[in-house]
Structures are given as C-alpha cells and as structure tokens.
Enzyme design. Structure first.
Site, PDB file in Angstrom:
ATOM      1  CB  SER A   1      -0.966   0.014   1.183  1.00 55.35           C
ATOM      2  OG  SER A   1      -1.913  -0.998   1.018  1.00 55.35           O
TER       3      SER A   1
ATOM      4  CE  LYS B   1      -9.008  -6.038   5.440  1.00 57.06           C
ATOM      5  NZ  LYS B   1      -9.221  -6.740   4.185  1.00 57.06           N
TER       6      LYS B   1
ATOM      7  CG  ASP C   1     -10.967  -5.692   1.055  1.00 55.98           C
ATOM      8  OD1 ASP C   1     -10.016  -5.213   0.421  1.00 55.98           O
ATOM      9  OD2 ASP C   1     -10.888  -6.041   2.242  1.00 55.98           O
TER      10      ASP C   1
ATOM     11  CB  ALA D   1     -16.459 -18.633   5.420  1.00 55.91           C
TER      12      ALA D   1
ATOM     13  CG  ASN E   1     -14.690 -21.704   5.140  1.00 55.25           C
ATOM     14  OD1 ASN E   1     -13.636 -21.495   4.534  1.00 55.25           O
ATOM     15  ND2 ASN E   1     -14.802 -21.557   6.457  1.00 55.25           N
TER      16      ASN E   1
ATOM     17  CB  THR F   1     -14.789 -23.838   9.442  1.00 58.48           C
ATOM     18  OG1 THR F   1     -13.395 -24.094   9.628  1.00 58.48           O
ATOM     19  CG2 THR F   1     -15.528 -23.958  10.757  1.00 58.48           C
TER      20      THR F   1
ATOM     21  CG  MET G   1      -0.647 -16.107   0.783  1.00 56.65           C
ATOM     22  SD  MET G   1      -1.719 -15.301   2.020  1.00 56.65           S
ATOM     23  CE  MET G   1      -1.300 -16.196   3.490  1.00 56.65           C
TER      24      MET G   1
ATOM     25  CE1 TYR H   1      -0.231  -9.161  -1.571  1.00 56.39           C
ATOM     26  CE2 TYR H   1      -2.571  -9.354  -1.128  1.00 56.39           C
ATOM     27  CZ  TYR H   1      -1.306  -9.013  -0.717  1.00 56.39           C
ATOM     28  OH  TYR H   1      -1.119  -8.535   0.557  1.00 56.39           O
TER      29      TYR H   1
ATOM     30  CD  GLN I   1      -7.595  -2.593  -1.373  1.00 51.43           C
ATOM     31  OE1 GLN I   1      -8.211  -1.805  -0.672  1.00 51.43           O
ATOM     32  NE2 GLN I   1      -6.275  -2.697  -1.347  1.00 51.43           N
TER      33      GLN I   1
ATOM     34  CD  GLN J   1      -7.603   1.185   0.802  1.00 52.14           C
ATOM     35  OE1 GLN J   1      -6.514   1.135   0.235  1.00 52.14           O
ATOM     36  NE2 GLN J   1      -7.853   0.557   1.935  1.00 52.14           N
TER      37      GLN J   1
END
Ligand code: NAP
Length: 554
Positions: free
Chosen positions: A280, A334, A375, A406, A428, A430, A477, A505, A533, A537
């Site tokens: 960022s 968040k 997002d 999730a 998901n 879970t 990832m 990413y 996203q 911002q």
C-alpha cells in the site's frame, strides 16, 4: 534552492537552516585509515543522489594512533559540509577508547582547513566526564563566538533500547546550553505513537533540533522531519546505514519525495500486523505524487488487539498538526476499524456495515470519520474488467458465482457480487462459517436488501456450472498454510466461459490460476483486486480516481 542555501553558508549554520530546509545527512562509518578514499567516494555518490551533509563516524578510527591525518583528510576532502562524530559504545557507536583518543580526534578535525561544520558530542560526555566535557566545551566556547572557521557543537542523546526516561528534560537541557548549536535526540520507537512525541519536540524547539525515532516504527519521524522543521534527517549512503530504519538517499528523495514535504503535507497510514509486506505505501505514494496530491502514506504496525489499535488511531487522528487524514486497514484490524469509527461518532457506510469489516477510514469535509469497505468494490471491479476482457459486458446480475472461503475476503466478495445481483454459493473448510455468512446476508432484513447467498459443501461445486469462481481462502499463498496448493476440486467445470479469480496475490500466478488457465478459463489475480480496492481508497480520501498509469508493477 537547497544548493544555494548550502553555498551561501557552507558550514550549514543556523543561518542556512533558516532557509527552512531540512537537510539530508548520510552517516558514513570510517573504521580504518585505509578506508578514507573509499569513504570519500561513498560520500561523493551520496552527494550525487541528493545528500546535503555527511557525518564522518570515526568511532573506531579514533582509536588508531595514526587517526589524526586520516581525519584531517576526511574533513578537508569532504564533498559536502560535514559533522565529525566519535560515537561511544554506550550510545550505539563503536568507540571504546580513551578520553585522550577522543579529544585528539576532535582536535584533529578542528584543525582541518576548512574545519567540519559540526562536532557531535554526547550529552553524557559533555556533562559527566571532565576532560572530554572541558574539550567539548572549549570547542563550543570558540564556536559560540561565531568565528567562521570553527566547528559548532551538536549535543546529542541516543537510546537504542527504547524511549529514554526523562526525554523532555534532557532535550530542555540541550536547548538551554549556550555552547551547543543543535540539539539531537534519537531513540528506538516502541510504537508509531513515539513519532508524535518527536514531532512535538520539533514543534516546540528552542533551537535547531534533530528528533528522530529508530526502528520499524520510526520511519514517519525520518520522512516527515521537514513538516515539523527538523534540522536534518539521516539516510543510508549504502546498504548498511548506522541505525535501523534509515531509508537510502535515493528512496528518500525519489520514492518519498522528501524535498516536497512541507507543513501542508497530509498523512495517511496502512494499519496492519504484520505490515512490512504491504504494498500500500508504494501504491498510494506513487499515486499521490502523480496526482500532485501533497500526502504520504506510511506502514503502521499495530499489535493485534483492540486497545493498541484504538490508542494508535486516536493519537494519530487527534494530533492536529500531523493532519492524519485516513487509514487503509488490513488484517487483523478490519473489525476494529468499524468499532473505532463508531465510537468516535463517525459514519459506518453500508458496505462496511453489511460486511462487518472496514478496510478504509477517511475524514469527511465536516471532520467526521467514515468507515468503508473497498475490498468488495475491488473484487467487483477486477471481475468486471476480466469479464469484459473475455468478451462479456462485465455485468454480474444474474451470474452464478462460487466463493471459496468464509473469512474477511470472502465476506467482502460475497457482499460485493451478491449486492450487484449475482447468485452466490459459498463454501468453506469450516462449514458453519459459510452457513453463517449465508444466513446473515440472506436474512439481513428480510426485505429487498436480502441477498441470494447460500452455503454448500465443496463437493457440491462439481455438480453445478458457475460463471465465476473466486478463491478467498489463503490456500496457494506464499508462506501460507497451504502454499502452492489448488483449493478447487479437479471435477469443477472450467472452460472459456468461466472467469476464475484468486484473491491471493503472492504468488502472482497461483496453482489455482495455472489449473484454470490450462482448462481455458479466464483468469484474474489478487493483484488486480488489490489495486482496484486501493483505487477506491484513494478516491475515498482525495475525491478523485488515481492516475493508474502510475501504478507500480506487481
Ligand atoms: P481469513 O479471514 O483468515 O480467512 C482465511 C480463509 O481461508 C478461511 O475461510 C479459512 O478457512 C481458509 N483456509 C485457510 N487455510 C486453509 C486450508 N489449508 N484449506 C482450506 N481452507 C483454508 O483471511 P482473509 O482476510 O479472508 O484472506 C484470505 C486470502 O485473501 C489471503 O490470502 C489474503 O492475502 C487474500 N486477500 C487478498 C486481498 C486482495 O486485495 N487481493 C484482500 C484481502 C485478502 P477456515 O474458516 O476453515 O479456517
């Protein structure tokens, strides 16, 4: 302008300082007599990159019996006005020699023609150790006569362990001593909030002052020194540097646009934990620069719980001279972002309210804070672009979308696409978490805001055809729980009519995208979502779309 200031007063006295320039100094350690030529070359390179001052750190050299000639040469041939420092081990330096050796080094430096602009003397040395204190005071006494050929004294204090006790009384002591021209205090920041204390010291200075924080939390104090009238900031001349957290001269001048920072510079942050991997700062600072918007964004690491988040944001937003205008908020804060804005009497926008998390805090024209979730916009925009590239109209209404995961990203994606009229299946590991999202979104109000979101087992995906599949798990990832793995069962239908998006990413091409591409699907990666996203911002903070041609490459 800067060059003129320096040339007008080549010793960088307070006269030069009154030009309003915060100088860039590079501290170059010179350990041995045979390192002088190489060190001078390093200083010439630093000058060519934009440094204004060089600090010759002769800590180890001062212990060499042949130091005098080397020190005189360093000073006389210095390509920039210079500071000479023999930094003691007790303050993070390498000098462990005798008082006589230190005094001899100072005297050698002072005998150079021209002499150094400054000699740095630690406050503890100046006051506590009689012979050195006398010598330093002697230099100070001569320099206070303002003769043009004597060095001035920088009284300094360093604490590498953290914020020193009695910080303000030490600084007051340095300010009140008539023998010192500059006061310097440097400590290792414990949190981002220490920077504010450095700014307050600068703002209330009684004489030219250097107040800097070291370490990962201290970058703001280094970059924003001109905003608060700091005398200088330090940059690295090479890969080493003399304290943790120094940017290179090129980074300072190029990436951070140091010369353009002034009182009006607005400040933003990306708040996360950990935060060092965040792109960022790079993205937003490039956009700010290209859009001619006088602002800088910093990585701000805040420990993962409510109290430190609240304390940090309250201090940043509450310090009026800082002009802190907004934050990009990432994991794990968040949800704290919503709570903070709510408690401050601000506005929680619908996206953040429904998703239950905000990744953006901004300030409205009336000064109230707002919390937004971009997002969701990022997912929708990156998807729409990919759908258009595949020959479609980018319209999500009526499309069938499968979401894997999730967590926070999945909630944002589900709300983003479902609120644009897509029919969403969420799955998901879970299962209960996927079910909860479906229930929340579908039953949110039982009216028109109810969304078409259902939860299913992963195995059910292979029995249906989807227009879009989005991975919002951390699977694939780099450094994550299942690096290089593909979260999508091989039986799920993929062909040229399907768009596959991966929120992950890093790496740019995940195992899922490789798999999807091999089956002819249209692919979009997490980088596109991240940039989209971030663009929302930027718009929330500046009122404008960013100059996307300035976006860094992935
Ligand atoms: P999160 O809230 O921690 O959620 C992680 C999700 O991944 C959960 O659904 C979790 O399942 C699932 N998961 C983790 N390990 C798994 C495994 N081994 N097998 C199956 N499922 C697994 O994280 P998040 O914030 O949603 O982020 C998820 C990913 O999206 C991350 O890679 C993040 O970097 C990326 N992201 C990208 C952007 C962007 O702009 N591109 C934005 C936000 C996030 P359980 O519920 O069963 O634990």
């Amino acid at each position: 302008m800067l060059a003129m200031c320096v040339t007008d007063d080549d010793r960088l006295t307070s006269g030069a300082y009154s030009c309003g320039v915060t100088f860039i100094a590079v501290a170059i350690p010179v350990a041995r007599t045979d390192a002088v030529s190489r060190s001078l070359e390093t200083a010439r390179t630093a000058k060519s990159h934009g440094a204004d001052l060089v600090e010759w750190r002769v800590d180890s050299l001062a212990e060499d019996p042949h130091a005098a000639a080397a020190i005189v040469r360093l000073v006389q041939e210095s390509p920039l006005p210079c500071i000479v420092t023999v930094r003691d081990e007790s303050e993070g330096g390498a000098f462990s020699g005798s008082d006589d050796e230190r005094i001899a080094a100072w005297r050698a430096a002072s005998s150079a023609v021209p002499p150094p602009a400054y000699i740095d003397v630690e406050l503890s040395t100046y006051h506590a150790r009689a012979p050195m204190g006398d010598s330093a005071r002697e230099i100070a006494r001569i320099s206070s006569t303002e003769k043009s050929d004597t060095p001035r004294v920088i009284l300094s204090f360093h604490d590498f362990r953290g914020r020193p006790p009695g910080l303000s009384s030490r600084v007051a002591e340095m300010w009140s001593d008539p023998g010192s021209a500059i006061a310097k205090i440097v400590w290792t920041a414990r949190t981002a909030r220490d920077n504010i204390e450095a700014f307050e010291l600068l703002a209330s200075r009684a004489k030219p002052t250097i107040a800097l924080c070291m370490g990962e939390h201290g970058l703001m104090s280094r970059i924003l020194a001109p905003k608060f009238g700091g005398f200088l900031t330090y940059a690295r001349a090479d890969e080493h540097g003399t304290a943790l957290g120094q940017p290179t001269v090129e980074e300072l001048v190029g990436d951070w646009g140091f010369r353009a920072i002034n009182q009006s510079t607005k400040v933003f942050g990306v708040v996360a934990y950990p935060v060092s991997h965040s792109r960022s700062p790079e993205i937003h600072n490039r956009w700010f620069r290209a859009a001619n918007f006088n602002a800088r964004l910093f990585a701000i690491g805040v420990a993962p719980s409510w109290e430190p988040f609240k304390a940090t944001l309250a201090e940043l937003f509450g310090h009026a001279p800082l002009d802190f205008c907004g934050a990009a908020v990432s994991m794990p804060h968040k949800e704290n972002a919503i709570r903070f804005v709510k408690e401050s009497g601000g506005v929680i926008e619908e996206s953040a309210q429904r998703i239950g998390a905000a990744n953006t805090i901004g300030k409205s024209a009336d000064g109230r804070l707002f919390a937004r979730n971009t997002d969701a916009d990022g997912v929708v925009e990156a998807l729409a672009n990919a759908m258009r590239s595949a020959g479609g109209d980018g319209e999500l209404r009526g499309k069938r979308v499968a979401i894997l995961g999730a967590g926070g990203a999945a909630r944002a994606a589900a709300w983003g696409v479902a609120s644009r009229g897509a029919s969403v299946v969420i799955t998901n590991r879970t299962a209960s978490k996927a079910k909860r999202i479906a229930e929340e979104f579908a039953l949110a109000s039982g009216d028109a805001s109810a969304l078409d979101v259902t939860a299913k087992a992963l195995s059910a995906l292979s029995k249906e055809r989807f227009d879009v599949i989005i991975n919002c798990t951390s699977v694939g990832m780099d450094g994550g729980p299942a690096a290089n793995q593909n979260p999508l069962p091989a039986e799920v239908v993929l062909d040229e009519r399907v768009v596959v998006m991966d929120a992950v990413y890093a790496p740019a091409k995940t195992a899922l995208l490789v798999h999807a591409e091999q089956r002819g699907a249209n692919c979009v990666g997490g980088w596109e979502m991240l940039v989209a996203q971030a663009a929302h911002q930027f718009e929330a903070w500046t009122g404008k779309r960013p100059p996307t041609d300035a976006t860094p490459s992935r």
